[in-house]
Motif scaffolding. Structure first.
Motif, short mmCIF file in Angstrom:
data_model
loop_
_atom_site.label_atom_id
_atom_site.label_comp_id
_atom_site.label_asym_id
_atom_site.label_seq_id
_atom_site.Cartn_x
_atom_site.Cartn_y
_atom_site.Cartn_z
N GLY A 77 0.71 -1.22 -0.12
CA GLY A 77 -0.01 0.19 -0.19
C GLY A 77 0.92 1.31 0.12
N GLU A 78 2.22 1.02 0.16
CA GLU A 78 2.75 2.41 -0.02
C GLU A 78 3.53 2.65 -1.26
N ILE A 79 3.93 4.01 -1.21
CA ILE A 79 4.50 4.74 -2.60
C ILE A 79 5.86 5.19 -2.62
N SER A 80 7.02 4.68 -3.12
CA SER A 80 8.16 5.06 -3.03
C SER A 80 8.68 6.28 -3.65
N ILE A 81 9.87 6.73 -3.30
CA ILE A 81 10.39 8.03 -3.89
C ILE A 81 10.81 8.04 -5.20
N PRO A 82 11.47 6.82 -5.87
CA PRO A 82 11.51 6.62 -7.16
C PRO A 82 10.13 6.55 -8.11
N MET A 83 9.33 5.94 -7.42
CA MET A 83 7.98 5.89 -7.99
C MET A 83 7.44 7.30 -8.38
N LEU A 84 7.68 8.04 -7.27
CA LEU A 84 6.96 9.42 -7.23
C LEU A 84 8.00 10.33 -8.40
N GLN A 85 9.26 9.98 -8.31
CA GLN A 85 10.03 10.77 -9.31
C GLN A 85 9.58 10.39 -10.74
N GLU A 86 9.32 8.97 -11.18
CA GLU A 86 9.09 8.68 -12.42
C GLU A 86 7.51 9.32 -12.90
N CYS A 87 6.73 9.89 -11.88
CA CYS A 87 5.64 10.56 -12.16
C CYS A 87 5.99 11.94 -12.36
N CYS A 143 7.19 14.11 -10.00
CA CYS A 143 7.00 14.97 -8.64
C CYS A 143 8.47 15.43 -8.19
N GLU A 144 8.49 16.88 -7.87
CA GLU A 144 9.62 17.32 -7.45
C GLU A 144 9.52 17.75 -5.81
N TYR A 145 8.34 17.74 -5.35
CA TYR A 145 8.00 17.88 -4.09
C TYR A 145 7.17 16.93 -3.46
N VAL A 146 7.25 16.65 -2.07
CA VAL A 146 6.71 15.86 -1.59
C VAL A 146 6.16 16.42 -0.02
N ILE A 147 4.77 16.32 0.36
CA ILE A 147 4.39 16.96 1.53
C ILE A 147 4.50 15.59 2.34
N ILE A 148 5.33 15.95 3.55
CA ILE A 148 5.40 14.95 4.71
C ILE A 148 4.96 15.66 6.31
N GLY A 149 4.60 14.72 7.03
CA GLY A 149 4.10 15.26 8.44
C GLY A 149 3.02 15.98 8.28
N HIS A 150 1.97 15.92 7.41
CA HIS A 150 0.74 16.89 7.31
C HIS A 150 0.07 16.18 8.76
N SER A 151 -0.54 16.99 9.56
CA SER A 151 -1.28 16.68 10.77
C SER A 151 -2.56 15.83 10.53
N GLU A 152 -2.95 15.63 9.46
CA GLU A 152 -3.96 14.61 9.05
C GLU A 152 -3.04 13.35 9.06
N ARG A 153 -2.02 13.20 8.54
CA ARG A 153 -1.33 11.89 8.67
C ARG A 153 -0.68 11.43 10.12
N ARG A 154 -0.39 12.52 10.73
CA ARG A 154 0.02 12.37 12.17
C ARG A 154 -1.24 12.01 12.92
N GLN A 155 -2.43 12.58 12.64
CA GLN A 155 -3.65 12.34 13.41
C GLN A 155 -4.18 10.95 13.29
N PHE A 156 -4.52 10.65 11.70
CA PHE A 156 -5.31 9.59 11.55
C PHE A 156 -4.59 8.39 11.04
N PHE A 157 -3.09 8.58 10.81
CA PHE A 157 -2.24 7.41 10.43
C PHE A 157 -1.15 7.09 11.49
N GLY A 158 -1.20 7.92 12.57
CA GLY A 158 -0.22 7.67 13.87
C GLY A 158 1.26 7.95 13.33
#
Ligand code: PGA
Length: 250
Positions: A75-85, A87-102
């Motif tokens: 179920g996870e997505i890696s950085i090389p996968m994102l690069q091939e799509c 992507c130059e930026y990735v949001i990390i640590g969003h409060s929704e991920r902290r709150q709902f996904f621990g």
């Protein structure tokens, strides 16, 4: 000259066909001018958006990543996968991920280090809850998040910080000018002490819209905005870009 980063966090909105429509609208709505404009659609829309952004100044980002390059992480997505799509930026640590996904600071730090290693820009979200603010813990919480999420970072060049008070996200009530001024100054000072020669941009996020963007972007040490709800409407997002452009031109 001041130059802003205007990033749209689409969250779990926009199917691939809806992404096509919104990206086409954004492409024709507004020139990015001096500003760095980023859209962060969901994973299943990244390839569609990337195809449509060929020749556009709008950059592409993702909303999360795993720190391992590949492997048994269902179920996870890696950085090389994102690069091939594209992507130059990735949001990390969003409060929704902290709150709902621990997600905790140590886990977010692993993602941040992997992004730096992979050459992508992390957009690291930090922010206090309402309870923490009301109990006078805002600075302590932010300091811990910064120290733990940025642990072992020696080269801060491509890092972007997004200050997002949890209580202002999706509520329609942004933090006040005074609160943003004080908090951004605190974060700026912390970063300046830690990464002496690098200016790390600090975005504000939490109910930014086309009406309040001018006031928020005028605040010292606000280097841009991370926008949820208002980034899903081409007209509103384009209007925020125009506002940034006007402030830059002054
Ligand atoms: P909002 O979301 O603009 O809808 O408040 C911001 C965010 O969560 O990044």
């Amino acid at each position: 000259m001041r130059k802003y980063i205007i990033a749209g966090n689409w969250k779990m909105n926009m199917t691939a066909s809806e992404t096509k429509k919104l990206t086409e609208e954004l492409n024709s709505a507004k020139k990015c001018g001096q500003q760095t404009v980023i859209i962060c659609p969901p994973f299943t829309s990244l390839a569609t958006a990337n195809d449509l952004l060929v020749g556009s100044a709008i950059r592409l980002g993702a909303q999360n990543c795993h720190f391992a390059p590949k492997g048994a992480f269902t179920g996870e997505i890696s950085i090389p996968m994102l690069q091939e799509c594209g992507c130059e930026y990735v949001i990390i640590g969003h409060s929704e991920r902290r709150q709902f996904f621990g997600e905790n600071n140590a886990f977010i730090n692993q993602k941040l280090m992997a992004l730096l290693e992979g050459g992508l820009s992390p957009i690291l979200c930090i922010g206090e809850t309402l309870d923490e603010r009301q109990n006078g813990k805002t600075k302590a919480v932010l300091e811990t998040q910064l120290a733990e999420c940025l642990k072992d970072v020696t080269e801060a060049k491509s890092i972007i910080i997004a200050y997002e008070p949890v209580w202002a996200i999706g509520t329609g009530v942004s933090a006040s000018t005074e609160q943003i001024t004080e908090t951004h100054y605190f974060i700026h000072s912390w970063l300046e002490k830690s990464f002496l020669n690098v200016a790390v941009p600090i975005l504000y996020g939490g109910s930014v819209n086309d009406n309040n963007a001018g006031e928020i972007l005028s605040i010292p040490h606000v280097d841009g905005a991370l926008i949820g709800g208002a980034s899903l409407v081409a007209e509103k997002f384009a209007s925020i870009i125009s506002t940034a452009e006007k402030l830059t031109d002054r």
